[in-house]
Write a protein that holds these residues in place. Structure first.
Motif, PDB file in Angstrom:
ATOM      1  N   LEU A 306       6.878 -41.095  -9.111  1.00  0.00           N
ATOM      2  CA  LEU A 306       6.475 -41.590  -7.609  1.00  0.00           C
ATOM      3  C   LEU A 306       6.133 -40.072  -6.955  1.00  0.00           C
ATOM      4  N   LEU A 307       5.146 -40.281  -7.104  1.00  0.00           N
ATOM      5  CA  LEU A 307       4.606 -38.474  -5.527  1.00  0.00           C
ATOM      6  C   LEU A 307       4.750 -38.534  -4.303  1.00  0.00           C
ATOM      7  N   ASP A 308       6.558 -38.236  -3.685  1.00  0.00           N
ATOM      8  CA  ASP A 308       6.610 -39.214  -2.241  1.00  0.00           C
ATOM      9  C   ASP A 308       5.472 -37.611  -1.553  1.00  0.00           C
ATOM     10  N   LEU A 309       4.920 -38.577  -0.380  1.00  0.00           N
ATOM     11  CA  LEU A 309       3.876 -37.678   0.374  1.00  0.00           C
ATOM     12  C   LEU A 309       4.318 -37.909   1.828  1.00  0.00           C
ATOM     13  N   TYR A 330       5.203 -49.214  10.243  1.00  0.00           N
ATOM     14  CA  TYR A 330       3.859 -48.575   8.603  1.00  0.00           C
ATOM     15  C   TYR A 330       4.819 -46.829   8.762  1.00  0.00           C
ATOM     16  N   LEU A 331       5.833 -46.398   9.274  1.00  0.00           N
ATOM     17  CA  LEU A 331       5.598 -45.012   9.519  1.00  0.00           C
ATOM     18  C   LEU A 331       6.890 -44.304   8.279  1.00  0.00           C
ATOM     19  N   GLY A 332       6.531 -43.943   7.683  1.00  0.00           N
ATOM     20  CA  GLY A 332       7.266 -43.327   6.379  1.00  0.00           C
ATOM     21  C   GLY A 332       7.191 -44.088   5.036  1.00  0.00           C
ATOM     22  N   GLU A 333       8.282 -43.359   4.491  1.00  0.00           N
ATOM     23  CA  GLU A 333       7.892 -44.115   2.435  1.00  0.00           C
ATOM     24  C   GLU A 333       6.664 -44.433   2.392  1.00  0.00           C
ATOM     25  N   TYR A 334       5.990 -43.608   2.118  1.00  0.00           N
ATOM     26  CA  TYR A 334       4.409 -42.398   1.632  1.00  0.00           C
ATOM     27  C   TYR A 334       4.234 -41.866   0.066  1.00  0.00           C
TER      28      TYR A 334
END
Length: 446
Positions: A306-309, A330-334
């Protein structure tokens, strides 16, 4: 497991443990497998005969496992025996040992306040301390043969949190250039260790050797398996150690499975093995960042890359936009992977491009109310969000290009230094991030 199996015990230690399990713990070990040292990879389990799917490879009586239930039961039993001995007139046995066991009984009720990880860490720590202090005339410490084949302290030095706890050279060189998600995860593991260290000292009224407790804590952290216990307070407390099974190295594909039936803890093959094949166990669908922080290794070609953004996107959000995302969950874990962009990331990109005024209540005019309702329709799934797609693609392209540029700079710096394990793992993490970013940008063009 994997890097954590880089022991110095050798084949004799493995064989002693095997005999102990068979004789003292009534564990079944298939004669089709053998634990042995593998060059450059520590201990692993090898098929020495043809194995078919669904064959039982290891069968452990549940009362022979090492978990809070069995540890507390064992301590209660030993303290009860000591109580009977101390009440016997004329008893002249070792007063020091009696005092230790009486204190053990007294503290037993306090240990029930600890988490499973804390109880097991203290247990392994205590066993090792007793083993270090015993002489040749003493009876062997419980699980002495297991302690012999546990990893050395140095085997954990590839884990970023150890750099910080022990203030290793790696800390000043590598810690601050960890990818943002790896740094955050490492800090979480570090905080968990300090919490457990302080809890055990407080509850058990002990002064612990921090580096030795770290060793015990990491042995538990890297070798425990899920085991349901009805008395567990949380799912995280459902954990057990199962010696020999913990020799199995990790694979991101299914090679074997764990099961519990008729008071036995089983390791069962899920594929066919030929002679010489290594038998693996999946530790879970984990990214390389997770594996490095929790186990101390990374994998080439990890299926769960995964690429965590998250860090990059959070830096682009104003406080009011963060509050909006938090309100909607929906705050975080992008993240993105080789297959897709997560929906959470799509939502965040849509919020970034939306006017700041629509996140301030009350909304001043009809136009801003419409823009807010369009965004909320996307979040709720009523709209496909196509109106945000073009600008989101531009935002994402900028983010990914920055990740590629910074990653290539860090790799160049790491490649110029010594070829140490941390550098190798960090280079792999950054190459993975760059590869995912380039792959996604290529897909955008196509």
């Amino acid at each position: 497991m994997d890097v954590n199996n880089e022991l110095g015990a050798g084949e004799r230690g493995i064989q002693r443990l095997k005999r102990y399990l068979l004789k003292e713990k009534q564990v079944f070990l298939s004669d089709k497998i053998e634990a042995k040292e593998i060059d450059g990879r520590g201990i692993g389990v090898i098929a020495i005969d043809h194995i078919m799917p669904e064959e039982v490879l290891v069968r452990f009586p549940v009362n022979s496992l090492i978990n809070p239930r069995t540890v507390l039961a064992y301590e209660h039993q030993t303290s009860s025996v000591t109580r009977l001995e101390s009440n016997s007139s004329g008893n002249t046995s070792d007063d020091i040992e009696k005092k230790r066991k009486l204190q053990q009984r007294k503290s037993l009720k306090y240990k029930k306040r600890l988490s499973s990880h804390q109880i097991l860490s203290h247990y392994i720590y205590s066993l090792q301390q007793r083993k270090n202090q015993q002489d040749a005339s003493d009876n062997p410490v419980e699980w002495s043969d297991f302690l012999t084949v546990l990893p050395s302290n140095d085997a954990f030095n590839s884990m970023p949190m150890t750099w910080k706890v022990l203030n290793l050279d790696y800390y000043s060189i590598y810690y601050d250039i960890l990818p943002p998600d790896t740094l955050a995860h490492s800090q979480k593991v570090y905080d968990n260790f300090l919490r457990d260290f302080e809890a055990v000292e407080r509850v058990c009224k002990l002064k612990l050797n921090k580096s030795q407790f770290l060793w015990a804590w990491l042995c538990v952290n890297t070798r425990c398996l899920y085991f349901y216990m009805s008395e567990a307070r949380t799912p995280d407390d459902c954990m057990t150690m199962a010696p020999y099974i913990d020799f199995l190295n990790h694979s991101d594909e299914s090679h074997s499975k764990i099961g519990v039936e008729d008071n036995y803890f089983h390791l069962i093959a899920t594929k066919e093995y030929k002679v010489g094949d290594e038998v693996f166990l999946s530790y879970g669908a984990h990214t390389n960042s997770f594996l490095l922080c929790e186990y101390g290794f990374t994998m080439e070609g990890n299926l769960y890359a995964l690429l965590d953004l998250t860090s990059e996107i959070l830096n682009m959000l104003s406080p009011s936009k963060k509050r909006f995302l938090e309100l909607h969950g929906y705050l975080g874990e992008y993240t993105i992977n080789y297959e897709s962009l997560s929906f959470r990331t799509e939502i965040a990109l849509a919020v970034i491009q939306s006017p700041h005024s629509i996140f301030i209540d009350p909304l001043p005019n009809a136009r801003e109310k419409l823009q807010r309702s369009q965004l909320e329709a996307f979040i709720s799934g009523i709209s496909d969000g196509q109106m945000f797609a073009r600008e989101s693609a531009k935002l994402l392209s900028n983010i990914l290009n920055e990740i590629i540029a910074s990653g290539e700079t860090i790799i160049a710096t790491l490649s110029c230094g010594e070829n140490k394990s941390p550098a190798i793992d960090l280079i792999r993490l950054y190459k993975e991030r760059i590869n995912i970013a380039k792959y996604y940008l290529k897909r955008q063009v196509l």
